[in-house]
Motif scaffolding. Structure first.
Motif, short mmCIF file in Angstrom:
data_model
loop_
_atom_site.label_atom_id
_atom_site.label_comp_id
_atom_site.label_asym_id
_atom_site.label_seq_id
_atom_site.Cartn_x
_atom_site.Cartn_y
_atom_site.Cartn_z
N UNK A 86 0.84 -1.13 -0.05
CA UNK A 86 -0.18 -0.11 -0.12
C UNK A 86 0.82 1.31 -0.15
N UNK A 87 1.96 1.14 -0.25
CA UNK A 87 3.05 2.32 -0.47
C UNK A 87 3.26 2.51 -1.82
N UNK A 88 2.49 2.13 -2.65
CA UNK A 88 2.72 2.35 -4.40
C UNK A 88 1.72 2.36 -4.89
N UNK A 89 1.19 3.34 -5.54
CA UNK A 89 -0.30 3.44 -6.18
C UNK A 89 0.08 3.68 -7.88
N UNK A 90 -0.26 2.77 -8.64
CA UNK A 90 -0.29 2.76 -10.08
C UNK A 90 -1.34 3.89 -10.82
N UNK A 91 -2.37 3.90 -9.81
CA UNK A 91 -3.39 4.88 -10.39
C UNK A 91 -3.90 4.54 -11.72
N UNK A 144 4.45 13.73 -7.63
CA UNK A 144 5.67 13.96 -8.43
C UNK A 144 6.79 12.77 -8.45
N UNK A 145 6.00 11.53 -7.99
CA UNK A 145 6.95 10.30 -8.18
C UNK A 145 6.68 9.26 -9.21
N UNK A 146 7.05 8.09 -9.29
CA UNK A 146 6.54 7.25 -10.18
C UNK A 146 5.82 6.18 -9.81
N UNK A 147 5.06 6.46 -8.50
CA UNK A 147 4.08 5.68 -7.94
C UNK A 147 4.25 5.57 -6.38
N UNK A 148 5.30 5.96 -5.97
CA UNK A 148 5.41 5.70 -4.54
C UNK A 148 4.96 6.89 -3.67
N UNK A 149 4.47 6.56 -2.35
CA UNK A 149 3.76 7.79 -1.50
C UNK A 149 4.90 8.35 -0.83
N UNK A 150 5.84 7.67 -0.37
CA UNK A 150 7.18 7.97 0.27
C UNK A 150 8.56 7.33 -0.27
N UNK A 151 9.51 8.25 -0.65
CA UNK A 151 10.64 7.68 -1.84
C UNK A 151 11.44 6.81 -0.76
N UNK A 152 11.44 6.77 0.46
CA UNK A 152 12.64 6.14 1.33
C UNK A 152 13.90 6.42 1.06
N UNK A 164 13.04 1.47 -9.72
CA UNK A 164 12.34 1.75 -8.50
C UNK A 164 12.56 0.65 -7.60
N UNK A 165 13.08 1.15 -6.07
CA UNK A 165 13.21 0.19 -5.23
C UNK A 165 12.04 -0.68 -4.65
N UNK A 166 10.83 -0.34 -5.03
CA UNK A 166 9.54 -0.76 -4.54
C UNK A 166 9.37 -1.94 -5.45
N UNK A 172 15.05 0.09 -16.22
CA UNK A 172 15.24 1.18 -16.94
C UNK A 172 13.83 1.62 -17.43
N UNK A 173 13.12 0.78 -17.59
CA UNK A 173 11.73 1.08 -18.21
C UNK A 173 10.71 0.31 -17.47
N UNK A 174 10.89 0.25 -16.03
CA UNK A 174 9.84 -0.28 -15.03
C UNK A 174 8.43 0.38 -14.76
#
Length: 419
Positions: A86-91, A144-152, A164-166, A172-174
């Motif tokens: 629940x720390x990453x949202x693809x929307x 402003x991120x590629x999906x994470x709510x906090x970048x850690x 992305x570490x999540x 490169x194209x994840x």
């Protein structure tokens, strides 16, 4: 006679989670201030003036859960492990929000936390295409991120999200790269102004590749200081079944076991203090596992998950100190709630927390991720709260900085500048 300007707040939830609480409090504060403010949420937890639920029927309620599940399933093949679920949202999933009558009628749209199947990336694009001024109150980093709510600690958003570490298979194209590209398409020319409750997050907005070209302001969240206010501790403790002759340390959160809340540092700090004396006991409230507190060496009083705002305010006022060991946080509601009740706060030096706690004046700012420093801060507050007037200073900081009338005026001035 001309119609007054209507502000519409969009939030997935009404009172569930810190972001929803902040959004609802802003809507209430503006309405008290005479602003025509309305709130559209996906699910309403209770009937409230000025709040409309998108899921206003049983079948729409079922659709909410269907969309929520579909959103999670979109991320499931990519998630590294359950801890990031629940720390990453693809929307990827959302409702046709741009068609709703309140959206059509609104003069200014104020976005809040809109994930979990409420507004998709496509929905955001269609919303911006309406051409109405949009204010986005940021409750985390997601915009402003590629999906994470906090970048850690990851700073890829300064350039372009990838590796992305999540994600299970970062590259490169994840998925983060894909989402970042979609956001870039509609954020480039969006009629958008950002508001951050903390200076910390506002600075990140101004550095992030997706948002640095857009205006950003810092306006804190509001709080009702008539509900959150100091009360007689002895009477409160007797009412809540708490000891009247002990120093009480409070730890709370929507989910106290969320790794981001840093409970392991709190636990270690309390056990360090327990080795030297037995002066204190611990209060908890919030969602937690039954065996979560077994290792604590001070007695524990678990008040459970509190939903009544009066009970929540009483819990804060009954404590001698609140400890906030969050590893990443914007402008925690818990800090201003405690301080409004005259309860000093000890917190890590990260995010917006140092903006709220004035070191040695209304609390104690401790070294980041240091249980030893946390223990020192707790001990200092417990020993100096009376002589240093920490309680009075905490309350005064809230009255001057976070009171409803102060924040409502700042937002009203912003809305006025956009219309």
């Amino acid at each position: 006679m001309a119609r007054s300007r209507m502000i519409l707040h969009l939030s997935t939830f009404q009172w569930e989670g810190g972001a929803a609480v902040a959004a609802s409090r802003l809507n209430q504060a503006l309405r008290k201030h005479g602003v025509d403010s309305q709130m559209l949420v996906y699910r309403a937890q209770r009937t409230e003036s000025g709040v409309t639920a998108f899921a206003d029927s049983s079948w729409k309620e079922k659709l909410f859960w269907a969309r929520f599940s579909a959103e999670r399933l979109r991320f499931l093949p990519h998630e590294k492990d359950k801890s990031v679920r629940f720390a990453f949202s693809p929307a990827a999933v959302g409702v046709p929000i741009e068609r709703h009558p309140l959206v059509q009628r609104a003069d200014v749209i104020n976005l809040h936390w809109i994930n979990f199947g409420f507004i998709s990336l496509t929905g955001l694009e269609r919303l911006f295409a309406l051409g109405k001024p949009v204010v986005w109150t940021m409750h985390d980093m997601w915009a402003f991120t590629g999906g994470c709510h906090y970048s850690r600690g990851c700073e890829q958003f300064h350039g372009h999200c990838q590796f992305c570490p999540y994600l299970k298979n970062p590259g490169a194209y994840d998925l983060s790269f894909e989402i970042f590209e979609k956001k870039k398409q509609f954020l480039t020319h969006a009629p958008l102004t950002f508001v951050s409750p903390s200076r910390w997050l506002c600075q990140l907005i101004q550095k992030a590749a997706l948002t640095r070209h857009l205006p950003a302001h810092t306006i804190p969240n509001p709080i009702d200081t008539t509900i959150f206010c100091p009360k007689n501790k002895t009477e409160l403790r007797e009412k809540l079944g708490l000891p009247v002759d002990k120093k009480l340390v409070l730890f709370t959160g929507a989910n106290t076991q969320d790794p981001r809340k840093g409970f392991i540092y709190f636990e270690e700090a309390i056990n360090m203090l327990a080795l030297k004396d037995k002066m204190g006991e611990v209060i908890f409230f919030g969602k937690s596992q039954p065996d979560a507190y077994q290792k604590l060496q001070w007695p524990v009083h678990d008040l459970g998950k509190l939903s009544d705002i009066v009970r929540i305010a009483e819990a804060y006022a009954a404590a001698d100190v609140l400890v906030v060991s969050s590893l990443e946080d914007n402008l925690p509601n818990t800090v201003m709630e405690a301080m409004a009740c005259g309860t000093p706060v000890v917190g890590f030096e990260n995010g917006g927390i140092p903006e709220m706690i004035d070191h040695l004046t209304n609390g104690y700012v401790v070294d980041y991720q240091s249980a030893e420093s946390l223990a020192v801060g707790i001990k200092w507050v417990l020993e100096n709260s009376a002589t240093e007037k920490l309680s009075e200073n905490a309350r005064q900081k809230v009255l001057e900085t976070y009171a409803e009338e102060v924040i409502a005026q700042k937002y009203e001035d912003l809305y006025q500048s956009l219309t």
